[in-house]
Design a protein around this motif. Structure first.
Motif, PDB file in Angstrom:
ATOM      1  N   LYS A   7      -2.567 -14.620 -19.501  1.00  0.00           N
ATOM      2  CA  LYS A   7      -3.471 -15.450 -18.730  1.00  0.00           C
ATOM      3  C   LYS A   7      -3.143 -15.289 -17.251  1.00  0.00           C
ATOM      4  O   LYS A   7      -1.984 -15.048 -16.886  1.00  0.00           O
ATOM      5  N   PRO A   8      -4.145 -15.397 -16.386  1.00  0.00           N
ATOM      6  CA  PRO A   8      -3.902 -15.247 -14.939  1.00  0.00           C
ATOM      7  C   PRO A   8      -2.805 -16.187 -14.456  1.00  0.00           C
ATOM      8  O   PRO A   8      -2.742 -17.351 -14.853  1.00  0.00           O
ATOM      9  N   GLY A   9      -1.917 -15.647 -13.633  1.00  0.00           N
ATOM     10  CA  GLY A   9      -0.853 -16.469 -13.054  1.00  0.00           C
ATOM     11  C   GLY A   9       0.414 -16.528 -13.881  1.00  0.00           C
ATOM     12  O   GLY A   9       1.420 -17.097 -13.430  1.00  0.00           O
ATOM     13  N   GLU A  10       0.418 -15.947 -15.067  1.00  0.00           N
ATOM     14  CA  GLU A  10       1.606 -15.997 -15.914  1.00  0.00           C
ATOM     15  C   GLU A  10       2.687 -15.045 -15.398  1.00  0.00           C
ATOM     16  O   GLU A  10       2.405 -14.002 -14.820  1.00  0.00           O
ATOM     17  N   ARG A  11       3.931 -15.437 -15.636  1.00  0.00           N
ATOM     18  CA  ARG A  11       5.085 -14.584 -15.342  1.00  0.00           C
ATOM     19  C   ARG A  11       5.432 -13.816 -16.620  1.00  0.00           C
ATOM     20  O   ARG A  11       5.685 -14.432 -17.657  1.00  0.00           O
ATOM     21  N   ILE A  12       5.437 -12.498 -16.539  1.00  0.00           N
ATOM     22  CA  ILE A  12       5.644 -11.649 -17.714  1.00  0.00           C
ATOM     23  C   ILE A  12       6.853 -10.744 -17.503  1.00  0.00           C
ATOM     24  O   ILE A  12       6.930 -10.011 -16.509  1.00  0.00           O
ATOM     25  N   ALA A  13       7.797 -10.795 -18.442  1.00  0.00           N
ATOM     26  CA  ALA A  13       8.931  -9.875 -18.421  1.00  0.00           C
ATOM     27  C   ALA A  13       8.616  -8.700 -19.343  1.00  0.00           C
ATOM     28  O   ALA A  13       8.145  -8.893 -20.466  1.00  0.00           O
ATOM     29  N   ILE A  14       8.857  -7.501 -18.855  1.00  0.00           N
ATOM     30  CA  ILE A  14       8.658  -6.299 -19.658  1.00  0.00           C
ATOM     31  C   ILE A  14      10.027  -5.810 -20.106  1.00  0.00           C
ATOM     32  O   ILE A  14      10.878  -5.479 -19.278  1.00  0.00           O
ATOM     33  N   GLY A  15      10.258  -5.793 -21.423  1.00  0.00           N
ATOM     34  CA  GLY A  15      11.529  -5.305 -21.947  1.00  0.00           C
ATOM     35  C   GLY A  15      11.664  -3.821 -21.646  1.00  0.00           C
ATOM     36  O   GLY A  15      10.976  -2.999 -22.252  1.00  0.00           O
ATOM     37  N   ALA A  16      12.519  -3.468 -20.694  1.00  0.00           N
ATOM     38  CA  ALA A  16      12.603  -2.096 -20.202  1.00  0.00           C
ATOM     39  C   ALA A  16      13.920  -1.443 -20.607  1.00  0.00           C
ATOM     40  O   ALA A  16      14.991  -1.886 -20.183  1.00  0.00           O
ATOM     41  N   SER A  17      13.822  -0.396 -21.417  1.00  0.00           N
ATOM     42  CA  SER A  17      15.017   0.345 -21.836  1.00  0.00           C
ATOM     43  C   SER A  17      15.154   1.668 -21.101  1.00  0.00           C
ATOM     44  O   SER A  17      16.200   2.315 -21.172  1.00  0.00           O
ATOM     45  N   GLY A  18      14.095   2.081 -20.422  1.00  0.00           N
ATOM     46  CA  GLY A  18      14.082   3.391 -19.784  1.00  0.00           C
ATOM     47  C   GLY A  18      13.447   4.454 -20.661  1.00  0.00           C
ATOM     48  O   GLY A  18      13.221   5.579 -20.221  1.00  0.00           O
ATOM     49  N   GLY A  19      13.144   4.100 -21.921  1.00  0.00           N
ATOM     50  CA  GLY A  19      12.507   5.027 -22.847  1.00  0.00           C
ATOM     51  C   GLY A  19      11.017   5.152 -22.603  1.00  0.00           C
ATOM     52  O   GLY A  19      10.448   4.450 -21.758  1.00  0.00           O
ATOM     53  N   LYS A  20      10.371   6.008 -23.371  1.00  0.00           N
ATOM     54  CA  LYS A  20       8.946   6.305 -23.157  1.00  0.00           C
ATOM     55  C   LYS A  20       8.068   5.077 -23.356  1.00  0.00           C
ATOM     56  O   LYS A  20       7.118   4.852 -22.592  1.00  0.00           O
ATOM     57  N   ASP A  21       8.325   4.281 -24.399  1.00  0.00           N
ATOM     58  CA  ASP A  21       7.458   3.141 -24.721  1.00  0.00           C
ATOM     59  C   ASP A  21       7.457   2.093 -23.614  1.00  0.00           C
ATOM     60  O   ASP A  21       6.399   1.676 -23.132  1.00  0.00           O
ATOM     61  N   SER A  22       8.645   1.658 -23.212  1.00  0.00           N
ATOM     62  CA  SER A  22       8.717   0.613 -22.186  1.00  0.00           C
ATOM     63  C   SER A  22       8.292   1.140 -20.816  1.00  0.00           C
ATOM     64  O   SER A  22       7.718   0.396 -20.015  1.00  0.00           O
ATOM     65  N   THR A  23       8.545   2.427 -20.554  1.00  0.00           N
ATOM     66  CA  THR A  23       8.130   3.003 -19.276  1.00  0.00           C
ATOM     67  C   THR A  23       6.607   3.079 -19.181  1.00  0.00           C
ATOM     68  O   THR A  23       6.011   2.725 -18.155  1.00  0.00           O
ATOM     69  N   VAL A  24       5.962   3.520 -20.273  1.00  0.00           N
ATOM     70  CA  VAL A  24       4.493   3.572 -20.291  1.00  0.00           C
ATOM     71  C   VAL A  24       3.924   2.162 -20.202  1.00  0.00           C
ATOM     72  O   VAL A  24       2.936   1.922 -19.496  1.00  0.00           O
ATOM     73  N   LEU A  25       4.549   1.203 -20.878  1.00  0.00           N
ATOM     74  CA  LEU A  25       4.076  -0.185 -20.821  1.00  0.00           C
ATOM     75  C   LEU A  25       4.158  -0.723 -19.395  1.00  0.00           C
ATOM     76  O   LEU A  25       3.208  -1.354 -18.913  1.00  0.00           O
ATOM     77  N   ALA A  26       5.272  -0.476 -18.721  1.00  0.00           N
ATOM     78  CA  ALA A  26       5.415  -0.931 -17.339  1.00  0.00           C
ATOM     79  C   ALA A  26       4.371  -0.276 -16.432  1.00  0.00           C
ATOM     80  O   ALA A  26       3.766  -0.938 -15.588  1.00  0.00           O
ATOM     81  N   CYS A  27       4.148   1.011 -16.639  1.00  0.00           N
ATOM     82  CA  CYS A  27       3.159   1.748 -15.836  1.00  0.00           C
ATOM     83  C   CYS A  27       1.755   1.195 -16.062  1.00  0.00           C
ATOM     84  O   CYS A  27       1.030   0.913 -15.101  1.00  0.00           O
ATOM     85  N   VAL A  28       1.378   1.024 -17.324  1.00  0.00           N
ATOM     86  CA  VAL A  28       0.024   0.565 -17.662  1.00  0.00           C
ATOM     87  C   VAL A  28      -0.217  -0.869 -17.205  1.00  0.00           C
ATOM     88  O   VAL A  28      -1.250  -1.176 -16.593  1.00  0.00           O
ATOM     89  N   LEU A  29       0.731  -1.758 -17.472  1.00  0.00           N
ATOM     90  CA  LEU A  29       0.549  -3.156 -17.083  1.00  0.00           C
ATOM     91  C   LEU A  29       0.482  -3.316 -15.567  1.00  0.00           C
ATOM     92  O   LEU A  29      -0.357  -4.080 -15.050  1.00  0.00           O
ATOM     93  N   SER A  30       1.351  -2.616 -14.851  1.00  0.00           N
ATOM     94  CA  SER A  30       1.330  -2.742 -13.391  1.00  0.00           C
ATOM     95  C   SER A  30       0.038  -2.167 -12.808  1.00  0.00           C
ATOM     96  O   SER A  30      -0.532  -2.731 -11.863  1.00  0.00           O
ATOM     97  N   GLU A  31      -0.445  -1.062 -13.391  1.00  0.00           N
ATOM     98  CA  GLU A  31      -1.685  -0.448 -12.907  1.00  0.00           C
ATOM     99  C   GLU A  31      -2.893  -1.331 -13.209  1.00  0.00           C
ATOM    100  O   GLU A  31      -3.757  -1.549 -12.336  1.00  0.00           O
ATOM    101  N   LEU A  32      -2.982  -1.852 -14.447  1.00  0.00           N
ATOM    102  CA  LEU A  32      -4.108  -2.722 -14.811  1.00  0.00           C
ATOM    103  C   LEU A  32      -4.079  -4.024 -14.009  1.00  0.00           C
ATOM    104  O   LEU A  32      -5.124  -4.545 -13.615  1.00  0.00           O
ATOM    105  N   ASN A  33      -2.879  -4.546 -13.795  1.00  0.00           N
ATOM    106  CA  ASN A  33      -2.737  -5.786 -13.030  1.00  0.00           C
ATOM    107  C   ASN A  33      -3.242  -5.593 -11.598  1.00  0.00           C
ATOM    108  O   ASN A  33      -3.907  -6.472 -11.037  1.00  0.00           O
ATOM    109  N   ARG A  34      -2.947  -4.427 -11.035  1.00  0.00           N
ATOM    110  CA  ARG A  34      -3.394  -4.134  -9.678  1.00  0.00           C
ATOM    111  C   ARG A  34      -4.889  -3.826  -9.630  1.00  0.00           C
ATOM    112  O   ARG A  34      -5.623  -4.348  -8.795  1.00  0.00           O
ATOM    113  N   ARG A  35      -5.343  -2.996 -10.580  1.00  0.00           N
ATOM    114  CA  ARG A  35      -6.724  -2.523 -10.553  1.00  0.00           C
ATOM    115  C   ARG A  35      -7.723  -3.632 -10.849  1.00  0.00           C
ATOM    116  O   ARG A  35      -8.798  -3.712 -10.243  1.00  0.00           O
ATOM    117  N   HIS A  36      -7.384  -4.498 -11.816  1.00  0.00           N
ATOM    118  CA  HIS A  36      -8.330  -5.533 -12.242  1.00  0.00           C
ATOM    119  C   HIS A  36      -7.971  -6.931 -11.737  1.00  0.00           C
ATOM    120  O   HIS A  36      -8.609  -7.910 -12.139  1.00  0.00           O
TER     121      HIS A  36
END
Length: 304
Positions: A7-36
Motif C-alpha cells: 500500500k502507498p506509504g508502507e515501509r518495505i524491507a527486501i530480504g537481500a542475500s546478494g543472490g539473483k532472486d533478491s537482487t532482481v527483486l530489489a531492482c524491480v521493486l525500486s524501478e516500479l516504485n520510481r516509475r509508477h
C-alpha cells in the motif's frame, strides 16, 4: 498489483542475500516504485550468518546494490543476535544438521532486522521453484501446519511482521534470464555448507520434472493451494516464546531450544522432535526478567 501486496506509504524491507532472486527483486521493486510513484519506502535487509568465503563475499555484492539502487542497507548478524557464527556451529555439529540451525536462525534474524527497521512488510525473493520445493518437503515431512500456509503469497499477518513473495509465480529460469540481460550485479556461489541439505534432493527432483513437463512447477504450487486440512486435524497453537518473546507453538521457540543445546555443549538437543524439558524451562525462567518486544529483546544466548 493483483494481490495488493503493498500500500502507498508502507515501509518495505527486501530480504537481500546478494543472490539473483533478491537482487532482481530489489531492482524491480525500486524501478516500479520510481516509475509508477507507488510511494513505498524501500530498504535492503541482509543477514550475516558468519560463513567465511561465502557470506562475507555476497555481502560485498549487497553493499554495491545499496549504491546502485539507492536503498538503505541494514545488516544483522548471527554473532550479535545469538553469540554464534555458522562457522563455529558447523565445527561442533558437523555438516549433517547444520541447515536446521541456519534456517531457524535466519528466519528469526530477518524478523528482528525488520523490527529494527520498523517496516510494515518483509519482501523475499522466493520464486516458483522454491515454493514448489517447499510444498514437496512439507508433504515428505508430514508437516501439516506448514503445508497449509506455504503457498500463500503473504504469510505471518498474525505474527510480528508479514512476509510476501512477489515472485511466487515466477520461474527461476526467468529470473536468471532477467538478471543476465539487465546485466545485474549478483553473487552466484552456493553456500559451502549446503551440498547435503534435504531441500537439495527436492530441488533435483523438481528440475527433473520440469525437463519432462515445464508446467510441473506451477502445477505443484496449484496442488498446494488446493489442499484442505481436515477439521479434525489438531493444529499447533501459536503463542509467544517464554524466553525471547518470539512467536512459537512451544514454550520455547526453536531458536532458543537450539541455542540451549549449543551453550550446554549438547548441540543435538534441538534436532528433530527433542524438546527442552519443562523442568529446565521453569528453572531458567526464574532467571528471566520477563518478555519484551521482538525489537528490543535479544534471543537465546544473550539471556543465558
Amino acid at each position: 498489483m493483483q494481490n495488493q501486496l503493498f500500500k502507498p506509504g508502507e515501509r518495505i524491507a527486501i530480504g537481500a542475500s546478494g543472490g539473483k532472486d533478491s537482487t532482481v527483486l530489489a531492482c524491480v521493486l525500486s524501478e516500479l516504485n520510481r516509475r509508477h510513484n507507488y510511494g513505498l519506502d524501500l530498504f535492503l535487509l541482509s543477514v550475516d550468518e558468519g560463513i567465511t568465503g561465502y557470506r562475507d563475499d555476497s555481502l560485498e555484492t549487497v553493499k554495491r546494490n545499496e549504491v546502485q539502487y539507492g536503498l538503505p542497507l541494514k545488516i544483522v548478524s548471527y554473532k550479535d543476535l545469538y553469540g554464534w557464527t555458522m562457522d563455529e556451529i558447523v565445527k561442533i555439529i558437523g555438516l549433517k544438521n547444520n541447515c536446521t540451525f541456519c534456517g531457524v536462525f535466519r528466519r528469526q534474524a530477518l524478523d528482528r532486522g525488520a523490527a529494527l527497521l520498523k517496516v510494515d512488510k518483509l519482501a523475499t525473493g522466493h520464486n516458483a521453484d522454491d515454493i514448489a520445493e517447499t510444498v514437496l518437503l512439507n508433504i515428505l515431512r508430514g508437516d501439516i501446519a506448514r503445508l497449509s500456509r506455504c503457498t500463500a503469497i503473504t504469510t505471518g499477518e498474525d505474527g510480528p511482521i508479514p512476509r510476501c513473495k512477489p515472485f511466487k509465480y515466477t520461474y527461476e529460469k526467468e529470473i536468471v534470464m532477467y538478471a543476465y540481460f539487465k546485466r545485474l550485479d549478483y553473487f552466484s556461489t552456493e553456500c559451502i555448507y549446503s551440498p547435503n541439505a534435504y531441500r537439495g534432493f527436492a530441488r533435483e527432483f523438481i528440475k527433473d520434472l520440469e525437463r519432462i513437463r515445464p508446467r510441473a512447477i506451477l502445477d505443484i504450487i496449484k496442488s498446494g493451494e488446493s489442499f484442505r486440512i481436515s477439521t479434525s486435524t489438531k493444529m499447533p497453537e501459536q503463542g509467544m516464546c517464554e524466553r525471547c518473546g518470539y512467536i512459537s507453538s512451544q514454550k520455547w521457540c526453536k531458536a532458543c531450544v537450539l541455542l540451549e543445546g549449543l551453550n550446554r555443549g549438547l548441540p543435538k538437543l534441538g534436532i528433530g522432535r527433542t524438546r527442552v524439558s519443562d523442568k529446565d524451562q521453569k528453572k531458567d525462567l526464574k532467571q528471566s526478567s520477563g518478555v519484551k518486544s521482538i525489537a528490543s529483546k535479544q534471543c537465546g544466548s544473550l539471556d543465558f
